[in-house]
Every structure is written in structure tokens, then in C-alpha cells.
Scaffold this active site. Structure first.
Site, short mmCIF file in Angstrom:
data_model
loop_
_atom_site.label_atom_id
_atom_site.label_comp_id
_atom_site.label_asym_id
_atom_site.label_seq_id
_atom_site.Cartn_x
_atom_site.Cartn_y
_atom_site.Cartn_z
N ARG A 167 -6.75 -55.55 -46.86
CA ARG A 167 -5.30 -55.64 -47.03
C ARG A 167 -4.84 -55.21 -48.42
O ARG A 167 -3.64 -55.13 -48.67
CB ARG A 167 -4.79 -57.05 -46.68
CG ARG A 167 -3.28 -57.11 -46.49
CD ARG A 167 -2.80 -58.42 -45.91
NE ARG A 167 -3.54 -59.56 -46.41
CZ ARG A 167 -3.39 -60.08 -47.64
NH1 ARG A 167 -2.50 -59.57 -48.46
NH2 ARG A 167 -4.12 -61.11 -48.02
N TYR A 196 14.27 -41.09 -35.95
CA TYR A 196 13.38 -41.67 -34.95
C TYR A 196 13.93 -43.02 -34.46
O TYR A 196 14.42 -43.83 -35.27
CB TYR A 196 11.99 -41.85 -35.58
CG TYR A 196 10.99 -42.48 -34.66
CD1 TYR A 196 10.50 -41.77 -33.56
CD2 TYR A 196 10.55 -43.78 -34.86
CE1 TYR A 196 9.58 -42.36 -32.70
CE2 TYR A 196 9.63 -44.36 -34.00
CZ TYR A 196 9.16 -43.64 -32.92
OH TYR A 196 8.27 -44.22 -32.07
N ASP A 249 10.82 -38.55 -43.52
CA ASP A 249 9.86 -38.71 -42.43
C ASP A 249 9.38 -37.29 -42.11
O ASP A 249 10.12 -36.48 -41.54
CB ASP A 249 10.55 -39.36 -41.23
CG ASP A 249 9.58 -39.63 -40.08
OD1 ASP A 249 8.60 -38.86 -39.93
OD2 ASP A 249 9.81 -40.59 -39.32
N LYS A 276 0.76 -39.02 -34.60
CA LYS A 276 1.16 -37.72 -34.08
C LYS A 276 0.20 -36.63 -34.59
O LYS A 276 -0.98 -36.69 -34.28
CB LYS A 276 2.62 -37.45 -34.45
CG LYS A 276 3.55 -38.63 -34.17
CD LYS A 276 3.65 -39.01 -32.70
CE LYS A 276 4.29 -40.37 -32.46
NZ LYS A 276 5.56 -40.61 -33.13
C1 PLP Z 1 6.27 -41.72 -33.61
C2 PLP Z 1 7.16 -41.56 -34.78
C3 PLP Z 1 7.36 -42.61 -35.70
C4 PLP Z 1 6.74 -43.97 -35.52
O1 PLP Z 1 5.37 -43.92 -35.58
P1 PLP Z 1 4.40 -45.02 -34.87
O2 PLP Z 1 3.05 -44.55 -35.25
O3 PLP Z 1 4.68 -44.95 -33.40
O4 PLP Z 1 4.76 -46.34 -35.44
C5 PLP Z 1 8.16 -42.36 -36.79
N1 PLP Z 1 8.77 -41.17 -36.97
C6 PLP Z 1 8.62 -40.15 -36.10
C7 PLP Z 1 9.32 -38.86 -36.36
C8 PLP Z 1 7.81 -40.31 -34.97
O5 PLP Z 1 7.69 -39.29 -34.11
#
Ligand code: PLP
Length: 383
Positions: free
Chosen positions: A48, A102, A174, A199
């Protein structure tokens, strides 16, 4: 302005790996322990604290790809996003967020910020003035996402980062849809870059992970919040993520090529009303995309003509699978009107440009001829 002398694919393959001192194996060993000494050591390690050998290894790789001083891996994209936001926002502060973000991030903001005394505003568009006009005396953070979901809108990263700097604000992006292969926002002046590593970084639809990359100064603040909120990635998942990123460069290169091919094929198709892909000259933000992206990514959206039922079309596909997620090596498709934007009324959806016939395609690394064949056979079932 790349700080790293190594090429991107070399960084993907080599940077941050743990040398196997014991047996000389080619791959980073996994150190599965939550118990480390505290006496007479320089670093007090603990999962952690985000400083186990495997956490540091994958963090080093991601930092190199993002042209950042430091990166840490989280257990999900949302753990990375929430921890970062709470590191920079206190009771009484205000944040300006891009209108198209998102769904999970949107839910976090609208469900939890007010009760924590954090104020927020969403923009009406993605221009500099759209963000600047929402700034208040207590604004601390500007938050963007580009390309956005599902219409692949492009925000001018450098323009927004410059504006945030002028006002003394922290800028956060992001960077999930682009991946660090197609976009390195820190080079354009953004302070903090966040990923859902579930992703493209993971890329095989089998890992839940997130990452944050920034300067040592900002990462120190994020790390302090992170060890209290506890979204640390397990050593086993760090190992899998490190292994996945070894092929990130070549995967994304293929995603880019395939998506560009599919975008122009769909754009020329008589059954398709509209295609949204930043690599198409017809995309309204194509020029900005060209300036700030090295490749246009693997995500696109398209609208079927009205006479086609999008749900039936999706169900007739054989190779391309319906899926909530994206960015795997396999192509997947979803209907925003039934998923991410299901809670809006059809009128509300229309006002944000999401028709009930809009499909979001995450283009995989398959042979494009097979993807075309799949789409053609699905359309034929309407004859
Ligand atoms: C999937 C996604 C998230 C969230 O990610 P998790 O791993 O599902 O928590 C945030 N931003 C974008 C653009 C995403 O596609």
C-alpha cells in the site's frame, strides 16, 4: 521534446524490468510478499506504499512512456482518478471538468463531490473559452479527456494546459483513449496524465488496473493520498501489466492502422450515415488531432442509416463482440444509447449528438478484411 533517448518500442520492451539476479531469466520475477524489513533499510516497502519491486518496475515503464518523472500503478482507472482528484481538491475548492467525460468519473463528481464540500462545473464545449469562463476564485483543477467517448471529440491539450498555467491551476488529462503511444500530454504542458490501464496498457481484456504519471512533486502529493485510500495494484497484476506493455507500441500501431482503414470503409458505405474518427479529414477537430497525436487511435463511432435497427445489427455480428469495455486485441462494439448514455432521454441524447443508431467500435488487431466481411454479412440480414 522526448526526454528518453530510447525508442518507444524499446522502452515498452525493456524499461523498468527487474533483473533476475538468481537465475538470469529473461523476464521480471514476481515478488509476492507483503512483508519487508523496516530496520537498516533505505526504503520501507509495503504494497500500500506503492513501492514493492513489481509496482516500481511497471511504474518506471509507464513513466518513461508518458515522459514523466514518476508513475504509480493503481487497481483500476477509477482508483487512479479518484485518488488524484482528492489529492488536489479540498473542502471549499472548485474544479472545472470537460462536458464529455467517462461515465464513472462523471458519477464520482455528481454523486460525491457536493457532500464533500467540493464544487464543480462542467463546460459547455471543449474550447479554451468554455473552460476559462467556468473558472472561479476557488478553482484549483482543470480536467480534460481527449479523444472523448463516444464521439471522439478532440480537446486542444496545449491550449488548455497553457490557460490552466496562466491561472495557476493544476491540469489533469484522462489519456486512456489515446494511450501514451499516440499522445504524451506532459510534453504539451499538462501536469498529470491518468490511464485506465484496463484498456490499451493491459490490452488483452484480462486486467483491471490504472496509472497516474506526473512530476515527482505532484506524484508525492498523489502518493500521500494513495496510501490512505489504498488502491494499490497487486504484484501479480503489476507483472501482467508489465508483460502487456511490452507489446503496447506494436499493438497500438496496428489498432491505428485498422481503425483508419475501418473509418474510411464505413465513411464510404451507403448504409452508414456518419463516422466519427479523428483521423478522418471530415472530423471537425482533425487539424488539432494531427498536431497533438502521433496516431489517431483504435476507437471510432458510426451511425447506421435510420432503416437499420442498431440492436439487430449488433446481434448479427459474429466476429465483433458486443462489450462494455474497449481497447482489447479483439474488436468490440457497443450502443451508447443502451449503455453509457442509457439514463438520458432520447431528446437529451440527441442534444449531445448521440443518436439511438450510434455504435462505438473498438477496432482490434485482426485482419481488417475479416472485420469488413463481418459487417457486410450483418447488413445483408436486413435485405
Ligand atoms: C474505462 C475507463 C475509465 C475507468 O477505468 P476502470 O479501469 O474501469 O476503473 C476511465 N476513463 C476512461 C476513458 C475509460 O475508458
Amino acid at each position: 521534446m522526448a526526454k528518453n533517448k530510447l525508442g518507444t518500442n524499446t522502452i515498452c520492451t525493456h524499461t523498468g524490468g527487474i533483473k533476475d539476479e538468481q537465475f538470469g531469466g529473461a523476464v521480471s520475477p514476481i515478488f509476492m510478499t507483503s512483508s519487508y524489513p523496516f530496520m537498516d533499510v533505505d526504503v520501507k516497502r509495503y504494497p500500500r506504499y506503492f513501492n514493492t519491486p513489481n509496482q516500481e518496475a511497471v511504474g518506471t515503464k509507464i513513466a518513461a512512456l508518458e515522459h514523466a518523472e514518476m508513475a504509480i500503478p493503481f487497481t483500476s482507472g477509477m482508483a487512479a482518478i479518484s485518488t488524484t482528484l482528492f489529492a488536489f481538491l479540498n473542502h471549499g475548492d472548485h474544479i472545472v471538468l470537460q462536458n464529455e467525460i467517462y461515465g464513472g468519473t462523471f458519477n464520482l463528481v455528481v454523486e460525491d463531490f457536493n457532500k464533500m464540500g467540493i464544487e464543480y462545473s462542467f463546460t459547455d464545449g471543449v474550447g479554451v473559452a468554455d473552460f476559462e469562463s467556468k473558472i472561479k476564485s476557488n478553482t484549483k483543477v482543470i480536467y480534460i479527456e481527449t479523444p472523448s467517448n463516444p464521439l471522439l471529440t478532440i480537446t486542444d491539450i496545449k491550449a488548455i494546459a497553457d490557460m490552466a498555467k496562466k491561472h495557476g491551476l493544476i491540469s489533469i488529462i484522462d489519456n486512456t483513449f489515446a494511450s501514451p503511444i499516440n499522445q504524451t500530454p506532459l510534453d504539451l504542458g499538462v501536469d498529470i496524465s491518468i490511464h485506465s490501464a484496463t484498456k490499451y496498457l493491459g490490452g488483452h481484456s484480462d486486467i483491471s488496473a490504472g496509472a497516474v504519471a506526473s512530476s515527482k512533486k505532484h506524484m508525492d502529493k498523489i502518493w500521500h493520498k494513495a496510501k490512505n485510500t489504498g488502491g494499490n495494484l497487486s504484484d501479480f497484476m503489476c507483472y501482467l501489466l508489465e508483460r502487456s506493455i511490452k507489446t503496447l507500441g506494436i499493438r497500438v500501431e496496428r489498432h491505428n492502422l485498422n481503425a483508419a482503414f475501418m473509418a474510411s470503409y464505413l465513411d464510404d458505405h451507403t448504409a452508414i450515415a456518419k463516422v466519427y474518427y479523428p483521423g478522418l479529414k471530415s472530423h471537425p477537430d482533425h487539424e488539432i488531432a494531427k498536431q497533438q497525436m502521433l496516431g489517431f487511435g483504435g476507437m471510432l463511432s458510426f451511425e447506421l442509416n435510420e432503416e437499420y435497427d442498431a440492436v439487430k445489427f449488433q446481434n448479427e455480428l459474429k466476429l465483433i463482440k458486443p462489450s462494455m469495455s474497449l481497447a482489447g486485441v479483439e474488436s468490440t462494439i457497443l450502443l451508447p444509447s443502451l449503455t453509457s448514455h442509457a439514463l438520458l432521454t432520447p431528446e437529451q441524447r440527441k442534444s449531445v449528438g448521440i443518436s439511438d443508431n450510434l455504435l462505438r467500435l473498438s477496432v482490434g488487431i485482426e485482419n481488417v478484411e475479416d472485420l469488413v466481411t463481418d459487417i457486410e454479412q450483418a447488413l445483408k440480414t436486413f435485405d
